[in-house]
Enzyme design. Structure first.
Site, PDB file in Angstrom:
ATOM      1  N   ILE A  12       9.548   8.653 -14.093  1.00 11.04           N
ATOM      2  CA  ILE A  12      10.261   9.388 -13.043  1.00 11.04           C
ATOM      3  C   ILE A  12      10.059   8.707 -11.681  1.00 11.04           C
ATOM      4  O   ILE A  12      11.001   8.514 -10.911  1.00 11.04           O
ATOM      5  CB  ILE A  12       9.795  10.867 -12.998  1.00 11.04           C
ATOM      6  CG1 ILE A  12      10.101  11.554 -14.337  1.00 11.04           C
ATOM      7  CG2 ILE A  12      10.459  11.617 -11.833  1.00 11.04           C
ATOM      8  CD1 ILE A  12       9.464  12.927 -14.521  1.00 11.04           C
ATOM      9  N   SER A 116       4.685  21.559 -13.995  1.00 18.90           N
ATOM     10  CA  SER A 116       5.346  21.370 -15.286  1.00 18.90           C
ATOM     11  C   SER A 116       5.709  22.714 -15.907  1.00 18.90           C
ATOM     12  O   SER A 116       5.061  23.739 -15.605  1.00 18.90           O
ATOM     13  CB  SER A 116       4.380  20.634 -16.217  1.00 18.90           C
ATOM     14  OG  SER A 116       4.799  20.739 -17.543  1.00 18.90           O
ATOM     15  N   TYR A 140      -3.676  20.319 -20.004  1.00 19.48           N
ATOM     16  CA  TYR A 140      -2.673  19.723 -19.116  1.00 19.48           C
ATOM     17  C   TYR A 140      -1.947  20.825 -18.339  1.00 19.48           C
ATOM     18  O   TYR A 140      -1.810  20.752 -17.110  1.00 19.48           O
ATOM     19  CB  TYR A 140      -1.678  18.900 -19.949  1.00 19.48           C
ATOM     20  CG  TYR A 140      -0.474  18.422 -19.175  1.00 19.48           C
ATOM     21  CD1 TYR A 140      -0.565  17.390 -18.251  1.00 19.48           C
ATOM     22  CD2 TYR A 140       0.781  19.021 -19.366  1.00 19.48           C
ATOM     23  CE1 TYR A 140       0.553  16.958 -17.538  1.00 19.48           C
ATOM     24  CE2 TYR A 140       1.900  18.595 -18.668  1.00 19.48           C
ATOM     25  CZ  TYR A 140       1.773  17.563 -17.754  1.00 19.48           C
ATOM     26  OH  TYR A 140       2.882  17.150 -17.047  1.00 19.48           O
TER      27      TYR A 140
END
Ligand SMILES: NC(=O)c1ccc[n+]([C@@H]2O[C@H](COP(=O)([O-])OP(=O)(O)OC[C@H]3O[C@@H](n4cnc5c(N)ncnc54)[C@H](O)[C@@H]3O)[C@@H](O)[C@H]2O)c1
Length: 309
Positions: A12, A116, A140
């Site tokens: 990204i 996220s 995560y």
């Protein structure tokens, strides 16, 4: 304008750097190349191979004086976070704090950084909205959720504005196999090599896939809307099943792709779709790439890669 992109050699980040350079900005890329590729870094950018946890970062920011910082560098793999939670925490939280300290001591105007969809965990009321306080099912997801808290406190305590994006599943050229949203890059690579697909489960699981150029646009919108801060989903709010992806790739490949259906993986989320109303309202953000075209671009990228080897 001087802009720093951490993780600018990654999937990204490198697309974002290309766009910022095209807009005429002077871009500094900080990346330690753990998963990034130096060849992805735009030749017009200044590249510094450096770890975001390096205490020297503050001096680098003092010298460069970035107006905006896009912090894309991270440990991005859910599985790695489960195998080595300490490393995930070190990169994603200690690294973030080091970047935030460098920002506040060098007078950065705004930090724009991704969280996220993993922060939502198994929340099942779709579409997922920003006000849902999810319970992440991976370390995560947990470090990403904690990251959002650090950004909020840095803004309140030190007046450092931020935008934190909960990206859904991003796909497009240059994506590696390991990180989030990897199913499209894995399929595109296998299809370009003429190999069979393996699907975990019945293939009816759905995800909200967003093309990388749309994610880049959301970042540009976040920079242009100076006074807006907070947490925003970046998504298409459209569900696509893995079986639909296989159908698309079969069409691109010109023949049915052999697919093996294996046991569903423990802990896999069945459906994920993120509302994009807040980003549309506050940032005028609308994802414009349609899936068929995005998949064609991605497949073509992997075919070209294949041809170049
Ligand atoms: N790809 C997705 O679907 C998705 C979804 C949600 C969030 N995100 C987030 O978007 C960001 C970019 O992800 P990506 O998919 O481009 O991953 P990527 O792995 O391609 O990019 C991450 C970059 O960070 C660099 N990096 C890692 N650790 C570093 C460190 N300690 N110091 C300096 N550089 C370091 C890597 O070398 C790499 O270039 C990450 O924060 C990720 O968590 C991605």
């Amino acid at each position: 304008m001087n802009i720093c992109v951490t993780g600018g050699a990654g999937f990204i980040g490198s697309h974002l750097v290309d766009r910022l350079i095209a807009l005429g900005h002077t871009v500094l890329v900080i990346d330690n190349l753990t998963t990034g590729v130096e060849a992805f870094v735009n030749p017009k950018a200044i590249f510094k191979k450096m770890d975001i946890r390096d205490k020297e970062l503050i001096n680098v920011f003092h010298d460069f004086q970035p107006v905006y910082v896009f912090h894309e560098a991270a440990q991005t793999m859910v599985n790695s976070s489960m195998d080595d939670p300490a490393n995930d925490c070190d990169v994603n939280l200690m690294g973030l704090i080091n970047v935030l300290e460098a920002c506040r001591h060098s007078g950065v105007k705004k930090i724009i950084t991704p969280s996220s969809a993993a922060v939502y965990g198994n929340a099942d009321s779709l579409p997922l909205t920003e006000d849902i306080h999810g319970e992440p099912s991976s370390f995560y997801g947990l470090t990403k959720l904690t990251m959002e808290g650090y950004l909020t406190v840095y803004e309140q305590a030190f007046n450092l504005p931020y935008i934190c994006f909960r990206y859904s599943n991003v796909y497009g050229p240059r994506q590696g196999d390991g990180g989030e949203g990897g199913v499209i890059s894995i399929f595109a690579r296998l299809a370009s090599e003429g190999k069979a697909f393996t699907v975990f489960g019945d293939g009816e699981q759905t995800r909200d896939f967003i093309y990388v150029d749309d994610v880049v646009q959301a970042n540009i919108d976040a920079m242009n809307h100076e006074s807006i801060t907070g947490i925003y989903n970046v998504s298409t709010n459209t569900a696509t099943s893995v079986n639909e992806l296989i159908h698309h790739f079969s069409k691109l490949n010109g023949k049915e792709i052999d697919t093996v259906y294996a046991q569903e993986r423990l802990g896999d989320i069945k459906h994920s779709r993120l509302s994009n109303i807040k980003a549309q309202k506050d940032l005028n953000f609308v994802a414009t790439m349609n899936l068929a075209e995005g998949l064609t671009n991605t497949y073509q990228y992997f075919l070209d890669e294949q041809g170049a080897q």
